[in-house]
Motif scaffolding. Sequence first.
Motif, PDB file in Angstrom:
ATOM      1  N   LEU A   1      34.887 -12.864  72.037  1.00  0.00           N
ATOM      2  CA  LEU A   1      35.338 -14.215  71.712  1.00  0.00           C
ATOM      3  C   LEU A   1      36.848 -14.278  71.496  1.00  0.00           C
ATOM      4  N   CYS A   2      37.417 -15.451  71.704  1.00  0.00           N
ATOM      5  CA  CYS A   2      38.847 -15.701  71.595  1.00  0.00           C
ATOM      6  C   CYS A   2      39.316 -15.636  70.140  1.00  0.00           C
ATOM      7  N   CYS A   3      40.559 -15.149  69.951  1.00  0.00           N
ATOM      8  CA  CYS A   3      41.125 -15.097  68.599  1.00  0.00           C
ATOM      9  C   CYS A   3      41.772 -16.416  68.205  1.00  0.00           C
ATOM     10  N   GLY A   4      41.932 -17.338  69.171  1.00  0.00           N
ATOM     11  CA  GLY A   4      42.507 -18.641  68.855  1.00  0.00           C
ATOM     12  C   GLY A   4      43.966 -18.786  69.210  1.00  0.00           C
ATOM     13  N   SER A   5      44.588 -17.737  69.718  1.00  0.00           N
ATOM     14  CA  SER A   5      46.002 -17.838  70.088  1.00  0.00           C
ATOM     15  C   SER A   5      46.153 -18.644  71.370  1.00  0.00           C
ATOM     16  N   ALA A   6      45.774 -18.052  72.500  1.00  0.00           N
ATOM     17  CA  ALA A   6      45.676 -18.761  73.778  1.00  0.00           C
ATOM     18  C   ALA A   6      46.942 -19.518  74.150  1.00  0.00           C
ATOM     19  N   GLY A   7      48.075 -18.817  74.190  1.00  0.00           N
ATOM     20  CA  GLY A   7      49.329 -19.447  74.577  1.00  0.00           C
ATOM     21  C   GLY A   7      49.786 -20.479  73.572  1.00  0.00           C
ATOM     22  N   THR A   8      49.958 -21.716  73.996  1.00  0.00           N
ATOM     23  CA  THR A   8      50.429 -22.787  73.110  1.00  0.00           C
ATOM     24  C   THR A   8      49.291 -23.422  72.308  1.00  0.00           C
ATOM     25  N   TYR A   9      48.070 -22.958  72.506  1.00  0.00           N
ATOM     26  CA  TYR A   9      46.903 -23.574  71.875  1.00  0.00           C
ATOM     27  C   TYR A   9      47.008 -23.556  70.352  1.00  0.00           C
ATOM     28  N   SER A  10      47.539 -22.472  69.796  1.00  0.00           N
ATOM     29  CA  SER A  10      47.594 -22.358  68.339  1.00  0.00           C
ATOM     30  C   SER A  10      48.541 -23.375  67.712  1.00  0.00           C
ATOM     31  N   ILE A  11      49.451 -23.928  68.509  1.00  0.00           N
ATOM     32  CA  ILE A  11      50.338 -24.975  68.006  1.00  0.00           C
ATOM     33  C   ILE A  11      49.761 -26.357  68.289  1.00  0.00           C
ATOM     34  N   LEU A  12      49.154 -26.530  69.463  1.00  0.00           N
ATOM     35  CA  LEU A  12      48.624 -27.840  69.838  1.00  0.00           C
ATOM     36  C   LEU A  12      47.289 -28.156  69.166  1.00  0.00           C
ATOM     37  N   GLN A  13      46.517 -27.106  68.848  1.00  0.00           N
ATOM     38  CA  GLN A  13      45.225 -27.292  68.175  1.00  0.00           C
ATOM     39  C   GLN A  13      45.163 -26.353  66.962  1.00  0.00           C
ATOM     40  N   PRO A  14      46.019 -26.561  65.955  1.00  0.00           N
ATOM     41  CA  PRO A  14      46.144 -25.587  64.867  1.00  0.00           C
ATOM     42  C   PRO A  14      44.883 -25.384  64.039  1.00  0.00           C
ATOM     43  N   ALA A  15      44.120 -26.438  63.799  1.00  0.00           N
ATOM     44  CA  ALA A  15      42.935 -26.303  62.949  1.00  0.00           C
ATOM     45  C   ALA A  15      41.882 -25.408  63.616  1.00  0.00           C
ATOM     46  N   LEU A  16      41.549 -25.702  64.878  1.00  0.00           N
ATOM     47  CA  LEU A  16      40.572 -24.883  65.585  1.00  0.00           C
ATOM     48  C   LEU A  16      41.092 -23.456  65.781  1.00  0.00           C
ATOM     49  N   SER A  17      42.377 -23.351  66.077  1.00  0.00           N
ATOM     50  CA  SER A  17      42.969 -22.041  66.296  1.00  0.00           C
ATOM     51  C   SER A  17      42.888 -21.167  65.053  1.00  0.00           C
ATOM     52  N   LYS A  18      43.193 -21.737  63.904  1.00  0.00           N
ATOM     53  CA  LYS A  18      43.143 -20.972  62.661  1.00  0.00           C
ATOM     54  C   LYS A  18      41.715 -20.557  62.326  1.00  0.00           C
ATOM     55  N   GLN A  19      40.758 -21.442  62.592  1.00  0.00           N
ATOM     56  CA  GLN A  19      39.361 -21.113  62.326  1.00  0.00           C
ATOM     57  C   GLN A  19      38.910 -19.938  63.192  1.00  0.00           C
ATOM     58  N   LEU A  20      39.294 -19.960  64.467  1.00  0.00           N
ATOM     59  CA  LEU A  20      38.958 -18.855  65.358  1.00  0.00           C
ATOM     60  C   LEU A  20      39.640 -17.567  64.912  1.00  0.00           C
ATOM     61  N   ARG A  21      40.898 -17.677  64.493  1.00  0.00           N
ATOM     62  CA  ARG A  21      41.633 -16.497  64.022  1.00  0.00           C
ATOM     63  C   ARG A  21      40.966 -15.874  62.806  1.00  0.00           C
ATOM     64  N   ASP A  22      40.607 -16.703  61.833  1.00  0.00           N
ATOM     65  CA  ASP A  22      40.034 -16.170  60.604  1.00  0.00           C
ATOM     66  C   ASP A  22      38.689 -15.492  60.853  1.00  0.00           C
ATOM     67  N   GLU A  23      37.890 -16.060  61.751  1.00  0.00           N
ATOM     68  CA  GLU A  23      36.612 -15.427  62.082  1.00  0.00           C
ATOM     69  C   GLU A  23      36.839 -14.102  62.798  1.00  0.00           C
ATOM     70  N   LYS A  24      37.819 -14.078  63.693  1.00  0.00           N
ATOM     71  CA  LYS A  24      38.125 -12.838  64.404  1.00  0.00           C
ATOM     72  C   LYS A  24      38.627 -11.766  63.443  1.00  0.00           C
ATOM     73  N   LEU A  25      39.526 -12.136  62.529  1.00  0.00           N
ATOM     74  CA  LEU A  25      40.067 -11.166  61.589  1.00  0.00           C
ATOM     75  C   LEU A  25      38.988 -10.618  60.657  1.00  0.00           C
ATOM     76  N   ALA A  26      38.068 -11.466  60.254  1.00  0.00           N
ATOM     77  CA  ALA A  26      36.982 -10.991  59.400  1.00  0.00           C
ATOM     78  C   ALA A  26      36.171  -9.918  60.119  1.00  0.00           C
ATOM     79  N   ASN A  27      35.908 -10.116  61.393  1.00  0.00           N
ATOM     80  CA  ASN A  27      35.156  -9.131  62.165  1.00  0.00           C
ATOM     81  C   ASN A  27      35.968  -7.862  62.397  1.00  0.00           C
ATOM     82  N   LEU A  28      37.259  -8.020  62.663  1.00  0.00           N
ATOM     83  CA  LEU A  28      38.112  -6.848  62.878  1.00  0.00           C
ATOM     84  C   LEU A  28      38.235  -6.012  61.610  1.00  0.00           C
ATOM     85  N   GLN A  29      38.409  -6.672  60.470  1.00  0.00           N
ATOM     86  CA  GLN A  29      38.570  -5.941  59.225  1.00  0.00           C
ATOM     87  C   GLN A  29      37.269  -5.301  58.755  1.00  0.00           C
TER      88      GLN A  29
END
Length: 415
Positions: free
Chosen positions: A347-375
């Motif tokens: 699954l995507c980490c939420g970065s996706a080029g400019t996506y993390s700036i244009l869709q910050p809420a969804l991007s952060k949610q994806l990032r936090d879920e990814k980081l939880a799994n990585l950690q």
Amino acid sequence: MQTNFAEFIRNTPEGEEAAAIVQKCVHCGFCTATCPTYQLLGDELDGPRGRIYLMKQMMEGAEVTESTRLPPARPPPCRNCESPCPSGVTYGRLVDIGRKVVEDQLEAKGVQRPLGERAVRWALREGVSRPALFGPALKIGRALRPLLPGVLRDKVPVTRAPGQRPAPRHARRMLVLEGCVQPSMSPNINAATARVFDRLGISLVAAPEAGCCGAIRHHMNDHAGALDNMRANIDAWWPAIEAGAEAIVMTASGCGVMVKDYGHLLRHDPMYADKARRVSALTKDLSELLPAYQAELAALVRRAQDAPRVAWHPPCTLQHGQQIRGAVEMLLAGLGVDVRLCADSHLCCGSAGTYSILQPALSKQLRDEKLANLQATGAEMIVSANIGCLTHLQSGTATPVAHWIELVDDLLRIR
């Protein structure tokens, strides 16, 4: 799926490509299981299957409204859905065409985005894609970092010394793309890559005239500007290619997937089509080149008793866009690294080029879920292969995040 496209797009190169893609879709729904926005929102229109149907309707002449803009704009350009698709639907190409159709239709009706949104998109398109503008802007951003809003502060990484970069000295040479943001944000990545290749008897050479790969403009509907970026890079690389450069090395998987597409995107350009195909054929991600030298690298690496324990995050542009899987993990393991994949590593980490700036809420949610799994892997470090993923993940954790080639470089230097 049958199509009956409207006159405005029928018999155009984009229309013919879109029709061929749509006709492959059998609406099986396998894509929804891997779509990050569908997983978060549970809305059919926020999954590939629903978006394909929506884009088909628009290209068949259905009215395009402001509310129509959101579903094709909201997914990250991750192409997660392409890997499980049994029909080979190239969704990434379709959604790029669909976004452009939406924007053109709304513009023709005089419907514009809000001024603030247009300003942000202009700054991303015109500023981020130009190294000469992005570098000074990043320096200012670093100086003002404590004062910036969170979404921008997260995009301003702390400075890391790149170390010495070896001058070209070997008969064997490969080109390397510096890119638009990586030289300013993380010059250590290409410096580390050059050191590793130098130890293998290969010199990496950058063409100063080469710049942005074109991905930023292409994914923001400036297809003409993206093609100009591609032509400029081809012109910059061509003398070295004619002189015998063995490959064009990509240290950012997001750039790699774009450059590998040059042959397709410039196929109708009589002056550049052949050169573009040659460039795409020469383009290789690091993980495609270095496994051939694993034995040599292993001989150069001092195996420490306390081998680093790392979590590997495969970027979407590597595992789905370029369909490269397993290469980095096998190489690192062969060098004595304890490397681990996390749950839902596809699954995507939420970065996706400019996506993390244009869709910050969804991007952060994806990032936090990814980081939880990585950690949850218990790793001491996170490694990845794309500048966007590295910056995005690091913004949400104190665990060190680095490009995997930096880890290889460190292993070679501690001998």
